[in-house]
Design a protein around this motif. Structure first.
Motif, PDB file in Angstrom:
ATOM      1  N   THR A   1      17.218 -12.074 -25.522  1.00  0.00           N
ATOM      2  CA  THR A   1      16.446 -11.900 -27.049  1.00  0.00           C
ATOM      3  C   THR A   1      15.641 -10.389 -26.362  1.00  0.00           C
ATOM      4  N   GLY A   2      15.095 -10.586 -25.281  1.00  0.00           N
ATOM      5  CA  GLY A   2      14.010  -9.071 -24.989  1.00  0.00           C
ATOM      6  C   GLY A   2      14.639  -7.550 -26.081  1.00  0.00           C
ATOM      7  N   THR A   3      16.491  -8.183 -25.439  1.00  0.00           N
ATOM      8  CA  THR A   3      16.960  -6.499 -25.836  1.00  0.00           C
ATOM      9  C   THR A   3      17.403  -6.743 -27.141  1.00  0.00           C
ATOM     10  N   LEU A   4      16.882  -7.640 -28.499  1.00  0.00           N
ATOM     11  CA  LEU A   4      16.931  -8.033 -29.787  1.00  0.00           C
ATOM     12  C   LEU A   4      15.340  -7.207 -30.228  1.00  0.00           C
ATOM     13  N   LEU A   5      14.951  -8.098 -29.418  1.00  0.00           N
ATOM     14  CA  LEU A   5      12.884  -7.333 -29.849  1.00  0.00           C
ATOM     15  C   LEU A   5      13.696  -5.250 -30.035  1.00  0.00           C
ATOM     16  N   ASP A   6      13.468  -4.991 -29.112  1.00  0.00           N
ATOM     17  CA  ASP A   6      13.347  -3.495 -29.068  1.00  0.00           C
ATOM     18  C   ASP A   6      14.247  -2.904 -29.648  1.00  0.00           C
ATOM     19  N   HIS A   7      15.253  -3.487 -29.855  1.00  0.00           N
ATOM     20  CA  HIS A   7      16.513  -2.785 -31.180  1.00  0.00           C
ATOM     21  C   HIS A   7      15.231  -2.959 -32.165  1.00  0.00           C
ATOM     22  N   LEU A   8      15.022  -4.066 -33.278  1.00  0.00           N
ATOM     23  CA  LEU A   8      14.610  -4.566 -33.894  1.00  0.00           C
ATOM     24  C   LEU A   8      12.907  -3.444 -33.947  1.00  0.00           C
ATOM     25  N   ALA A   9      12.350  -2.985 -32.981  1.00  0.00           N
ATOM     26  CA  ALA A   9      11.020  -1.826 -33.195  1.00  0.00           C
ATOM     27  C   ALA A   9      11.842  -1.130 -33.381  1.00  0.00           C
ATOM     28  N   GLN A  10      12.843  -0.530 -32.508  1.00  0.00           N
ATOM     29  CA  GLN A  10      13.079   1.008 -33.142  1.00  0.00           C
ATOM     30  C   GLN A  10      12.907   1.313 -34.435  1.00  0.00           C
ATOM     31  N   TYR A  11      13.082   0.135 -35.199  1.00  0.00           N
ATOM     32  CA  TYR A  11      13.794   0.638 -36.920  1.00  0.00           C
ATOM     33  C   TYR A  11      12.397  -0.168 -37.254  1.00  0.00           C
ATOM     34  N   ASP A  12      11.186  -0.692 -36.642  1.00  0.00           N
ATOM     35  CA  ASP A  12      10.133  -1.320 -37.852  1.00  0.00           C
ATOM     36  C   ASP A  12      11.053  -2.353 -38.417  1.00  0.00           C
ATOM     37  N   ALA A  13      11.920  -3.121 -38.090  1.00  0.00           N
ATOM     38  CA  ALA A  13      12.469  -4.240 -38.665  1.00  0.00           C
ATOM     39  C   ALA A  13      12.068  -6.149 -38.372  1.00  0.00           C
ATOM     40  N   ARG A  14      11.716  -6.240 -39.583  1.00  0.00           N
ATOM     41  CA  ARG A  14      11.684  -7.659 -39.183  1.00  0.00           C
ATOM     42  C   ARG A  14      12.308  -8.617 -39.128  1.00  0.00           C
ATOM     43  N   ALA A  15      12.209 -10.196 -38.566  1.00  0.00           N
ATOM     44  CA  ALA A  15      13.653 -11.059 -38.535  1.00  0.00           C
ATOM     45  C   ALA A  15      12.815 -12.534 -38.212  1.00  0.00           C
ATOM     46  N   THR A  16      13.820 -13.106 -39.023  1.00  0.00           N
ATOM     47  CA  THR A  16      13.564 -14.847 -38.460  1.00  0.00           C
ATOM     48  C   THR A  16      14.510 -15.241 -37.815  1.00  0.00           C
ATOM     49  N   PHE A  17      13.564 -15.697 -36.193  1.00  0.00           N
ATOM     50  CA  PHE A  17      14.665 -16.391 -35.247  1.00  0.00           C
ATOM     51  C   PHE A  17      14.201 -18.050 -35.772  1.00  0.00           C
ATOM     52  N   PHE A  18      15.739 -18.516 -35.927  1.00  0.00           N
ATOM     53  CA  PHE A  18      15.508 -20.069 -35.629  1.00  0.00           C
ATOM     54  C   PHE A  18      15.882 -20.437 -34.318  1.00  0.00           C
ATOM     55  N   THR A  19      14.715 -21.191 -33.806  1.00  0.00           N
ATOM     56  CA  THR A  19      14.095 -21.218 -31.789  1.00  0.00           C
ATOM     57  C   THR A  19      15.032 -22.651 -31.457  1.00  0.00           C
ATOM     58  N   VAL A  20      15.657 -22.862 -30.571  1.00  0.00           N
ATOM     59  CA  VAL A  20      15.995 -24.429 -30.281  1.00  0.00           C
ATOM     60  C   VAL A  20      14.733 -24.863 -29.258  1.00  0.00           C
ATOM     61  N   GLY A  21      13.939 -25.727 -29.629  1.00  0.00           N
ATOM     62  CA  GLY A  21      13.114 -26.649 -28.920  1.00  0.00           C
ATOM     63  C   GLY A  21      13.412 -26.268 -27.439  1.00  0.00           C
ATOM     64  N   GLN A  22      14.220 -26.828 -26.342  1.00  0.00           N
ATOM     65  CA  GLN A  22      14.185 -26.681 -25.388  1.00  0.00           C
ATOM     66  C   GLN A  22      14.761 -25.273 -24.890  1.00  0.00           C
ATOM     67  N   ASN A  23      14.276 -24.623 -25.267  1.00  0.00           N
ATOM     68  CA  ASN A  23      15.070 -22.887 -25.147  1.00  0.00           C
ATOM     69  C   ASN A  23      13.682 -22.507 -24.848  1.00  0.00           C
ATOM     70  N   VAL A  24      12.392 -22.990 -26.097  1.00  0.00           N
ATOM     71  CA  VAL A  24      11.106 -22.232 -26.638  1.00  0.00           C
ATOM     72  C   VAL A  24      10.424 -22.602 -25.871  1.00  0.00           C
ATOM     73  N   ALA A  25      10.664 -24.195 -24.860  1.00  0.00           N
ATOM     74  CA  ALA A  25       9.905 -25.084 -23.560  1.00  0.00           C
ATOM     75  C   ALA A  25      10.341 -23.925 -22.236  1.00  0.00           C
ATOM     76  N   ALA A  26      11.290 -23.340 -22.393  1.00  0.00           N
ATOM     77  CA  ALA A  26      11.739 -22.325 -21.189  1.00  0.00           C
ATOM     78  C   ALA A  26      11.607 -21.112 -20.839  1.00  0.00           C
ATOM     79  N   HIS A  27      11.133 -20.403 -22.394  1.00  0.00           N
ATOM     80  CA  HIS A  27      10.833 -19.261 -22.375  1.00  0.00           C
ATOM     81  C   HIS A  27       9.773 -18.630 -23.487  1.00  0.00           C
ATOM     82  N   PRO A  28       8.340 -19.452 -23.485  1.00  0.00           N
ATOM     83  CA  PRO A  28       7.362 -19.546 -24.484  1.00  0.00           C
ATOM     84  C   PRO A  28       7.383 -18.132 -24.526  1.00  0.00           C
ATOM     85  N   GLU A  29       7.505 -17.455 -23.524  1.00  0.00           N
ATOM     86  CA  GLU A  29       6.318 -15.565 -23.246  1.00  0.00           C
ATOM     87  C   GLU A  29       7.623 -14.758 -24.128  1.00  0.00           C
ATOM     88  N   LEU A  30       9.008 -14.598 -24.560  1.00  0.00           N
ATOM     89  CA  LEU A  30       9.902 -14.834 -25.597  1.00  0.00           C
ATOM     90  C   LEU A  30       9.414 -15.365 -27.005  1.00  0.00           C
TER      91      LEU A  30
END
Length: 435
Positions: free
Chosen positions: A267-296
């Motif tokens: 996900t961090g790498t993906l955010l870098d790619h999106l930023a290079q093109y000023d692209a915005r996206a929608t992330f459909f996140t899974v709760g157990q992964n959100v709890a593990a990686h709130p910083e992302l």
């Protein structure tokens, strides 16, 4: 729960509505042997579900021939929860749900790691060797009081790693033993559990069991399993430059959506790619992964992306009761709000499975897709990119996943090609609001 430095969530799923399966379990630095044990069990369950041997093709789905109506009704879901992650001990429960099966189709197993001795431990190892007979007798005495239970099913010590595979302490230090359907009584009786009070069980605990009990009752400020420090993947610090002013009624827009994350490091790498093109996206996140990686998730929101709900652990919501549906979605919304300060308004049902019951159980707005890249099926970055660039239309909603390295690798090519064609990349809500 203690924040776990360097944790990764190992997630896999089919995303195929004709054969639904999803699995997730944690990879905690230092607990390599425990991760390997969970990986072996999860892969064994998936292979059995798919009728797969080695690297051969899947021939079944839940015991039914692939492609049949019975296969489309099948589902396998493996999720996890932390029991304790403190001091030098780690405990995880894997919960497996399979349908259709007789009964509730649920079985659970606890996994333990001893950071002091650097070994993976089974649940029975919470009890000292010399105390297991007394412990077993106490468990059987409590089972006698439960209708349909048959304590004699626990008589064979060779079966204990199977029958006594789910044991954990309560916050008060009591020990609860959970038995899957058919392991401690007639199958019709379902699952049984017994709880031994702290005063009863404490004298029987192994050294490891005593440490687990102590860390469950009075957690330390951190987890230390003796792992060699490795640099954690950096969390991107991209910050959105104000509100998106793109008018999709006047220019060509497309909505990139990413399911199943967040996932480190993808996900961090993906955010870098999106930023290079000023692209915005929608992330459909899974709760157990959100709890593990709130910083992302915070990094996604900070960069101007939209955070949406994809359930807690990726089940087919149409199989659940209204209360279970609400739990899946409200737990995930709460985790997202805790990470970002903002509660989502959108959700995507796993597998795209939705009906009136699901719609009625939530006030969230459902989002499906126009273009499915099937990136989970074809781990080939160039193929994934081509599946978008060769088919995309104006205002399409594109389905991708940020848990696959090859999907993330495909994104720069998608952004470069579509930008050259005059497309703008916007969130789902922005696309809806400006059309």
């Amino acid at each position: 729960m203690t924040r776990i430095k360097g944790i990764r969530i190992i997630s896999h799923n089919s995303e195929d509505h004709t054969c639904k399966w999803a699995t997730g379990y944690p990879d905690v630095p230092g607990a390599t042997a425990m991760t390997a044990a969970m990986k072996e069990k999860v892969e064994e369950r998936v292979d059995a579900f798919l009728g797969q041997e080695g690297d051969g093709p899947a021939t079944l789905c839940g015991g039914a021939p692939a492609g049949t109506e019975a296969a489309r009704d099948a589902e396998l879901n493996v999720s996890f929860s932390f029991l304790v992650a403190s001091g030098d001990v780690l405990g995880v429960r894997l919960t497996t749900v399979q349908a259709p099966t007789a009964g509730d189709g649920i079985d659970t197993r606890t996994y333990w790691y001893d950071g002091k001795d650097k070994v993976h431990k089974s649940a029975p190892e919470l009890i000292a060797d010399g105390s297991r007979n007394a412990f077993l007798t106490a468990v059987q005495e409590r089972l006698k009081k439960k209708e349909g239970a048959d304590p004699t099913l626990l008589d064979d010590p060779a079966d204990h790693d199977f029958s006594l595979d789910d044991m954990a302490f309560t916050a008060d230090g009591d020990l609860t033993v959970v038995f899957d359907r058919g392991t401690a009584g007639v199958p019709a009786g379902g699952r049984y559990s017994v709880t031994l009070p702290r005063t009863t069980v404490s004298p029987w605990l192994s050294d490891f069991g005593m440490r687990v009990q102590k860390q469950t009752v009075s957690p330390s400020t951190g987890l230390d399993l003796g792992a060699t420090d490795a640099p954690a993947p950096p969390v991107p610090t991209h910050t959105a430059d104000g509100e998106d002013t793109t008018d999709c009624a006047k220019v060509k827009c497309v909505a990139l959506t990413f399911d199943d994350g967040p996932a480190a490091p993808y996900t961090g790498t993906l955010l870098d790619h999106l930023a290079q093109y000023d692209a915005r996206a929608t992330f459909f996140t899974v709760g157990q992964n959100v709890a593990a990686h709130p910083e992302l998730v915070r990094a996604e929101a900070r960069a101007g992306h939209e955070i949406a709900n994809h359930s807690w652990n990726h089940p087919d919501l149409t199989r659940l009761t209204p209360a279970e549906i609400r739990s899946q979605l409200t737990r995930t919304n709460a985790a997202i709000e805790a990470a970002t300060g903002k509660e989502p308004t959108l959700f995507r049902p796993p597998y795209g499975a939705i009906n009136g019951k699901v719609r009625s159980a939530t006030g969230l707005s459902p989002v499906l897709w126009d273009l499915d890249t099937e990136d989970w099926k074809y781990p080939d970055a160039s193929r994934v990119a081509q599946s978008v660039t060769s088919k995309v239309d104006r205002n399409d909603v594109i389905l991708l996943h940020d848990i696959h390295a090859t999907s993330v690798e495909a994104v720069p090519g998608i952004l470069r090609t579509l930008t050259a064609r005059g497309f703008h990349f916007v969130t789902i809500s922005h696309l809806r609001d400006t059309l």
